[in-house]
Write an enzyme that holds these catalytic residues in place. Sequence first.
Site, PDB file in Angstrom:
ATOM      1  N   GLY A  11      -9.281 116.303  59.618  1.00 16.30           N
ATOM      2  CA  GLY A  11      -8.752 115.848  58.338  1.00 16.30           C
ATOM      3  C   GLY A  11      -7.624 116.725  57.838  1.00 16.30           C
ATOM      4  N   GLN A  12      -7.205 116.492  56.611  1.00 20.79           N
ATOM      5  CA  GLN A  12      -6.036 117.186  56.069  1.00 20.79           C
ATOM      6  C   GLN A  12      -6.322 118.669  55.820  1.00 20.79           C
ATOM      7  OE1 GLN A  12      -3.530 114.103  53.484  1.00 20.79           O
ATOM      8  NE2 GLN A  12      -5.657 114.123  52.849  1.00 20.79           N
ATOM      9  N   ASP A  36     -22.865 115.245  62.419  1.00 21.84           N
ATOM     10  CA  ASP A  36     -22.596 113.943  61.796  1.00 21.84           C
ATOM     11  C   ASP A  36     -23.051 113.971  60.338  1.00 21.84           C
ATOM     12  OD1 ASP A  36     -22.212 111.336  61.081  1.00 21.84           O
ATOM     13  OD2 ASP A  36     -23.460 110.471  62.663  1.00 21.84           O
ATOM     14  N   ALA A  60     -15.359 114.945  53.924  1.00 17.39           N
ATOM     15  CA  ALA A  60     -15.880 114.074  52.863  1.00 17.39           C
ATOM     16  C   ALA A  60     -15.573 112.623  53.199  1.00 17.39           C
ATOM     17  CB  ALA A  60     -15.248 114.425  51.512  1.00 17.39           C
ATOM     18  N   THR A 101     -13.401 117.706  43.970  1.00 18.81           N
ATOM     19  CA  THR A 101     -12.253 116.906  43.521  1.00 18.81           C
ATOM     20  C   THR A 101     -12.151 116.796  42.007  1.00 18.81           C
ATOM     21  OG1 THR A 101     -11.353 114.644  43.590  1.00 18.81           O
ATOM     22  CG2 THR A 101     -13.710 114.860  43.783  1.00 18.81           C
ATOM     23  N   TYR A 125     -16.994 107.224  44.339  1.00 21.08           N
ATOM     24  CA  TYR A 125     -16.508 108.422  45.035  1.00 21.08           C
ATOM     25  C   TYR A 125     -16.694 109.664  44.168  1.00 21.08           C
ATOM     26  CZ  TYR A 125     -13.142 111.919  46.597  1.00 21.08           C
ATOM     27  OH  TYR A 125     -12.540 113.105  46.969  1.00 21.08           O
TER      28      TYR A 125
END
Length: 307
Positions: A11-12, A36, A60, A101, A125
């Site tokens: 991911g980023q 996982d 995430a 977040t 989310y």
Amino acid sequence: MLRTLLTGSSGQIGGALVRPLSAIGTVIAPSRHELDLSAPETITVALDRIAPELIINPAAYTAVDRAEDEEALAFRVNAEAPRCMASWAAAHLVPLIHLSTDYVFDGSGEQPWREDDRPAPLSVYGASKLRGEEAVRAADGPHLIIRTSWVYAVRGANFMHTIARLAGDHAELRVVADQVGAPTSASAIAEALCAILSGSPVDLTSRLAASGGLVHLACGGETSWHGFAVAIVEGLRARGVTMRVERIVPIPSSEYPTRARRPRNSRLEQARLSKVFGIALPPWQDALAHELDLLARRTPAIAGAAK
């Protein structure tokens, strides 16, 4: 050398962390088959096998709109998986750094959100990420929850790539202008996180405690999605990228309805980050300039249709 388990290395943020973390220790970056997060019941066995000395969890479920229809999956990855990791980490006195977040807030007002402000997520989310935060705290091990905002990178699907692609294909873009935050590059996050990790493991544990286990971390300044889009297009053009777009029109959120509601105020106060860790991220414009330098080198793959 510290043995670090890094989730989400494809991911980023995870991808941006692999190289700098490798310079200060051994990095274990398991594949999804090996760890996982959508199957939390398997995590304890995996951690027993890996035996990390530090866990960093940027992985995430981030499909904000799809989460409205995949609530169970979002909560497994964003809440149950962190709970299992945090329980294992607490039992083994292993520090856990967990990424969260700005979407845990409802976006009301115009003041930057402080760490002790009351969360009130607007979306599945956001609710799943908040539940993950609560699980990490409840495990009561050495931990740090890092809330960040508007993450983008040269790798992966994100706003910067979307705008670059659309600007190559369309004469006009219409972009939301009433949501405000700080675009934060994954590389800036990685650099700050490595600064947090500097020093001995004992020092790290004490500094995590001094932070109260929660900090906000984002680039300096603020803009809207519209302002971010304009900066991306102008920056790419300044680097020689030819694009078709002629107008970038500011619009209200009401003209761009989405499945999930987004917070209008995503500003994050970062006084605690500075006080405890002595860290201040660069202005968002400077971080963007670095990413655009990298992105412009990949121009044929991004804006080829505009040439």
